[in-house]
Design an enzyme around this catalytic site. Sequence first.
Site, PDB file in Angstrom:
ATOM      1  N   HIS A   1      22.635   1.351  -6.863  1.00  0.00           N
ATOM      2  CA  HIS A   1      21.423   1.796  -6.157  1.00  0.00           C
ATOM      3  C   HIS A   1      21.582   1.728  -4.645  1.00  0.00           C
ATOM      4  CE1 HIS A   1      19.516  -2.209  -5.194  1.00  0.00           C
ATOM      5  NE2 HIS A   1      20.164  -2.624  -6.259  1.00  0.00           N
TER       6      HIS A   1
ATOM      7  N   ASP B   1      23.036  -5.952  -1.499  1.00  0.00           N
ATOM      8  CA  ASP B   1      22.377  -5.530  -2.742  1.00  0.00           C
ATOM      9  C   ASP B   1      21.697  -4.194  -2.476  1.00  0.00           C
ATOM     10  OD1 ASP B   1      20.813  -5.188  -4.970  1.00  0.00           O
ATOM     11  OD2 ASP B   1      19.528  -6.912  -4.605  1.00  0.00           O
TER      12      ASP B   1
ATOM     13  N   GLU C   1      15.620   1.333  -7.486  1.00  0.00           N
ATOM     14  CA  GLU C   1      15.965   0.171  -8.306  1.00  0.00           C
ATOM     15  C   GLU C   1      15.118  -1.043  -7.964  1.00  0.00           C
ATOM     16  OE1 GLU C   1      17.915  -3.503  -9.661  1.00  0.00           O
ATOM     17  OE2 GLU C   1      17.379  -2.938  -7.618  1.00  0.00           O
ATOM     18  N   GLU C   2      14.878  -1.269  -6.692  1.00  0.00           N
ATOM     19  CA  GLU C   2      14.213  -2.515  -6.288  1.00  0.00           C
ATOM     20  C   GLU C   2      12.775  -2.609  -6.787  1.00  0.00           C
ATOM     21  OE1 GLU C   2      15.550  -5.098  -5.312  1.00  0.00           O
ATOM     22  OE2 GLU C   2      17.407  -4.605  -4.274  1.00  0.00           O
TER      23      GLU C   2
ATOM     24  N   ASP D   1      26.006  -3.694  -9.769  1.00  0.00           N
ATOM     25  CA  ASP D   1      25.029  -4.306  -8.872  1.00  0.00           C
ATOM     26  C   ASP D   1      25.458  -5.749  -8.591  1.00  0.00           C
ATOM     27  OD1 ASP D   1      22.777  -4.667  -7.311  1.00  0.00           O
ATOM     28  OD2 ASP D   1      21.385  -3.882  -8.806  1.00  0.00           O
TER      29      ASP D   1
ATOM     30  N   HIS E   1      18.727 -11.191  -1.606  1.00  0.00           N
ATOM     31  CA  HIS E   1      17.354 -10.900  -1.149  1.00  0.00           C
ATOM     32  C   HIS E   1      16.966 -11.792   0.032  1.00  0.00           C
ATOM     33  CE1 HIS E   1      15.640  -8.360  -4.690  1.00  0.00           C
ATOM     34  NE2 HIS E   1      16.880  -8.035  -4.383  1.00  0.00           N
TER      35      HIS E   1
HETATM   36 ZN   LIG Z   1      20.344  -4.682  -6.688  1.00  0.00          ZN
END
Ligand SMILES: [Zn+2]
Length: 350
Positions: free
Chosen positions: A73, A191, A225-226, A246, A326
């Site tokens: 993603h 990410d 995706e998130e 991922d 994150h």
């Molecule tokens: Zn991810």
Amino acid sequence: MKELPDFGMTELIDTLSELLRIPSPTGSADQAIDFVRARLEAAGLYASPTRKGGITATLEGESSDSPRALTAHLDTLGAMVREVKDNGRLKLTQVGHYAWNTIEGEGCTVYTQDGDAIRGSVLLTKASGHVFGEEVGSSERDEDTLEVRLDARTDTPAETIGLGIQVGDFVAFDPRLEVGKAGFIRSRHLDDKAGAACLLAAAQALQVAGRKPAQTTTLHFSNYEEVGHGAASGFPPDLAELVAVDMAVVGPGQASDEFHVTICLKDSGGPYHQGLSRRLRALADGAGIPYRVDTYPHYGSDGEAYWRAGGDVAVALIGPGVDASHSYERTHCDALEGTTRLILAYMLGA
Ligand SMILES: [Zn+2]
């Protein structure tokens, strides 16, 4: 299996760096999608957009009786303007899930409907130690206590609106990218731009080497995706297998680290497909790729998004270890190398 084709780590890190510098919060990832589209086309692949805004490309395989796909993603965490506050600053609503304290102090850009980009930073409403003393340390960090201070002359809603800023404008956080001599890559949004860069590098390496994957293989770059539904669609109807690429979870209690590719066997959505996960382990063993196997406690992937949407395929999850995910993330080029090699081993493997 024959030797895996070579790919350049320097080029991979350059591609990743370029991707990281492109703002792409979920819902506003077009520029990153366009970047990948151009790279796919430059590699001689036909890139086909999905209606949802993602991009796909298909590599014709030696066989096509059990088509495969890989997905990564390009959307990242970000925010939108929730409210223009009485002091002219901005209240945010999160795009994707993260702890509010992880964006405190970060530089950001607000994108207006007119195409302007206005810089600012995310600060505690009680930011100044000289004004608020101990409260700076003890305040909760949440949507009410953090705000965007714009680098523009405004302290009223009218002045901020006069800048062209409206509720719903996208806000992107600075990646703060640093590529270190020791092979570490420190940045927000590894990410999943790290995974996407590995997937691109693998596809380019196959094209340069003039090699075909064992099965016809769709590369799928998703843009939602998130928020949980990135790869819910966009695959051929006869697809048999999907490998999501991922980030792997690094931290206390995790088997993953920043130096390896991980094969994830279970996350919050339950176990991945046992047969496909086993095959990936065997492929890594066969190609001499060091790897980790792990389970992730708070995690969902685009592979599961496709499962939940009704995709009747085997799904597995691999990816490079990313520390402080994150938050202010970090990985190492060894993990990117392992991930790219495992992607190649999967694509070329029977
Ligand atoms: Zn991810």
